[in-house]
Design an enzyme around this catalytic site. Structure first.
Site, PDB file in Angstrom:
ATOM      1  CG  HIS A   1      66.017   0.344  54.976  1.00 29.35           C
ATOM      2  ND1 HIS A   1      64.791   0.214  55.606  1.00 29.35           N
ATOM      3  CD2 HIS A   1      65.748   0.889  53.766  1.00 29.35           C
ATOM      4  CE1 HIS A   1      63.830   0.656  54.812  1.00 29.35           C
ATOM      5  NE2 HIS A   1      64.386   1.070  53.682  1.00 29.35           N
TER       6      HIS A   1
ATOM      7  CB  CYS B   1      65.465   2.338  50.329  1.00 24.21           C
ATOM      8  SG  CYS B   1      66.453   3.857  50.302  1.00 24.21           S
TER       9      CYS B   1
END
Length: 630
Positions: A528, A547
């Site tokens: 992301h 992440c």
């Protein structure tokens, strides 16, 4: 439409309402929330959700005593214990009835027929051959169904056996240990002993070689250790191997070397690492070794400094030599980090792609001195083992994230079309090592706050300030999927089991930035964007909750969707939306401290999570189990 970390399809709202109206068990409701909003590390406590707030929760008391402090913990590392070897049980072979045959059909030393094999198996009665449990089972099953020699012809080890033994003896070139596959080959020629003694020697050789060939094939195919037993951060599917089929193939082919070598991964990266290993093993040691933990600031003293300066001087190019050659020559033997040397250190740091701060630390030493030969060999051997956990064909196109390098690449048709810096998980929130398939790109995404962050980081503040989420751009959803004010929740009543979901609305401050790229996995890890752009300027970028943050998210989104960056920019003008990844694109969230670039040159990286040592412990455990094997 699919959402983060889960393959479930979004249901019509009426169906959702109906499901929730009947009361959803807590684990299922939490999973529903994560499917709907996305999330991070999943937490699925047992039991049912409590009654609706109006019926269950006492009036909120701002300073009520909270439950005993509890946290959602990250996966752990384990002490690896290899399964013990088992003695191969040949009783089913030796007990099998022999077919009737004429007396003159007895074994002749020049023949290795099925009849000879049936006569020979009597020599296995007291044979102590130890092997892995599945190999022992496959060995007996194969010879029970195929009572004949593979490796023996005319009372001697045949050419097939000679080829197999040579390949096993070359295991070092693959980063394996030849001793794991050693088999004593019977001497060629007529036996000086009895025919029975020769038969016994041959049938034992037959079984030993088959057992070690199966071990070699299994090691080449899927590695010597089970990575999932090293840590919860490793997540790899099993790689089934038909071991009886291996022996059947070896019975039919004379191309034994070709077959055995083909059991290794057949990708360019594996071959490049093999070439590097061979080169390292043949090279001379580097006589300049600097303490890798050196930490030195201007005007401090260390006996390691002259060695570091000598290494820098050896690698000076014309430009650097012209600017700093005189200083290095004059202060070459100084153990004091003279301020005159600071510009030299800054310059070589910047040339190595580091922040030029002039402080000599472990990363500077690693960049300027490089990794020692012994460390390089170990890193390459570890990398070869880890590559065996992955598919032999890595696929094209593919996304390859190498955590120790802090990079993500999009590779298609052997070309690295995009390479971008990444931020990975902190040492306390490590990014897992696994592979999956890309699924979709979300534009202007919601961020489903992982339960681990909600409990470990937000809950203490919410107990003091229950309305915090309302003011900070978050939504709170109860067990029935209804939005409720954060201020209405008695956060002080909960420990690690919070029956509410929280998501952050799309905005410039959203933790996921303007887009995220999803691939379903139980760790709820994805790529992301991020509003924290300054992190990408750091050399050590293990800074996230797990992440993978991308420095160039638009470039990666364009690559995986097969479009242009301009098209991605246009899509971002239209608010929250999703788009499927049309082509089958594997993504590797990988961990290699030695890895070749697209030209085949192997680069070395710091072991940010100290995983190489843990893998080495697992390999040592396996070696200890195999060492006494006969």
């Amino acid at each position: 439409m699919k959402f983060l970390g889960n393959k479930a399809t979004v249901m019509p709202l009426a169906a959702v309402a109906a499901m929730l109206a009947f009361g959803v068990p807590q684990a299922d409701a939490q999973g529903f929330f994560e499917r709907l909003f996305g999330g991070g590390v999943r937490h699925s406590p047992r039991g049912d959700y409590p009654l609706p707030p109006s019926r269950q929760r006492p009036k909120y008391k701002p300073y009520a005593a909270a439950p005993a402090a509890s946290r959602i913990r990250s996966p752990s590392y384990y002490t690896y214990k290899s399964d013990p070897l088992v003695r191969v049980d040949f009783s089913t072979l030796t007990a099998a009835p022999e077919p009737a045959m004429p007396q003159d059909a007895a074994f002749q030393p020049s023949s290795a027929t099925g009849a000879a094999f049936r006569e020979a198996i009597a020599g296995l009665d007291d044979y102590e051959l130890y092997a892995e449990k599945d190999i022992a089972k496959a060995l007996v099953a194969y010879y029970a169904a195929n009572p004949d020699f593979i490796w023996v012809t005319s009372a001697n080890a045949n050419s097939r056996a000679q080829d197999a033994v040579r390949v096993l003896g070359e295991a070092t070139s693959y980063g394996l240990t030849p001793a794991d596959y050693t088999v004593e080959v019977p001497a060629a020629g007529a036996s000086t002993g009895s025919a029975d003694a020769r038969l016994k020697e041959l049938v034992r050789f037959e079984m030993a070689l088959s057992a070690r060939v199966l071990r070699y094939v299994r090691d080449a195919h899927s590695g010597r250790v089970d990575p999932n037993r090293i840590t919860g951060y490793y997540d790899f599917p099993a790689k089934p191997l038909d071991m009886e089929g291996v022996l059947k193939t070896l019975t039919r082919t004379q191309q034994v070397r070709t077959y055995l070598e083909s059991r290794h991964p057949q990708n360019a990266e594996y071959q490049a690492l093999r070439v590097e290993l061979e080169s390292l093993q043949a090279s001379a040691d580097d006589e300049i070794v600097v303490d890798p933990k050196l930490l030195l600031k201007p005007e401090e003293t260390s006996p390691e400094l002259p060695k570091l300066l000598a290494k820098i001087a050896r690698n000076l190019d014309d430009e650097m030599g012209g600017a700093y050659g005189e200083i290095l020559a004059r202060l070459a033997t100084s153990e004091v980090y003279d301020p005159e040397l600071v510009p030299v250190i800054k310059a070589v740091q910047k040339k190595a792609g580091m922040k030029g701060d002039g402080v000599i630390g472990p990363r500077t030493v690693a960049a300027l001195v490089g990794t020692s030969k012994a460390d390089k060999i170990q890193k390459v051997q570890v990398a070869l083992e880890e590559l065996r956990w992955l598919p032999s064909d890595l696929g094209s196109p593919r996304v390859f994230i190498n955590q120790p390098a802090f990079t993500a690449s999009y590779i298609e048709n052997g070309e690295e079309k995009l390479k971008t810096r990444v931020v990975i998980g902190k040492t306390t929130n490590q990014t897992s090592f696994f592979y999956d398939q890309l699924e979709q790109v979300d534009f202007h995404p919601y961020w489903g706050v992982p339960q681990s962050i909600l409990v470990n980081e937000m809950l203490p503040r919410l107990r003091r300030d229950p309305g915090y989420l309302d003011r900070a751009g978050y939504e709170v959803v109860n067990a029935r999927g209804k939005r409720i004010p954060s201020s209405s929740v008695n956060w002080g009543a909960y420990g690690a089991k919070i029956p509410y979901g929280v998501r952050q609305l799309p905005s410039e401050a959203n933790a996921l930035g303007e887009l995220k790229i999803l691939f379903p996995n139980k760790h709820a890890i994805y790529m992301h964007d991020t509003p924290q752009k300054t992190f990408f300027q750091r050399d050590m970028r293990a800074l996230s909750h797990g992440c993978v943050r991308l420095q160039d998210p638009r470039g990666m989104a364009a690559a995986v969707l097969g479009t242009s960056v301009d098209d991605i920019a246009e899509k971002l003008k239209h608010g929250h939306a999703t788009e499927k990844v049309a082509r089958r694109t594997p993504v590797y969230v990988a961990y290699f401290t030695a890895w070749p670039d697209m030209s085949g040159k192997v680069e070395y990286f710091s072991d940010v999570y100290d995983r190489d040592a843990r893998l080495q412990q697992a390999l040592d455990s396996t070696q200890a189990v195999r060492s006494p094997a006969i």
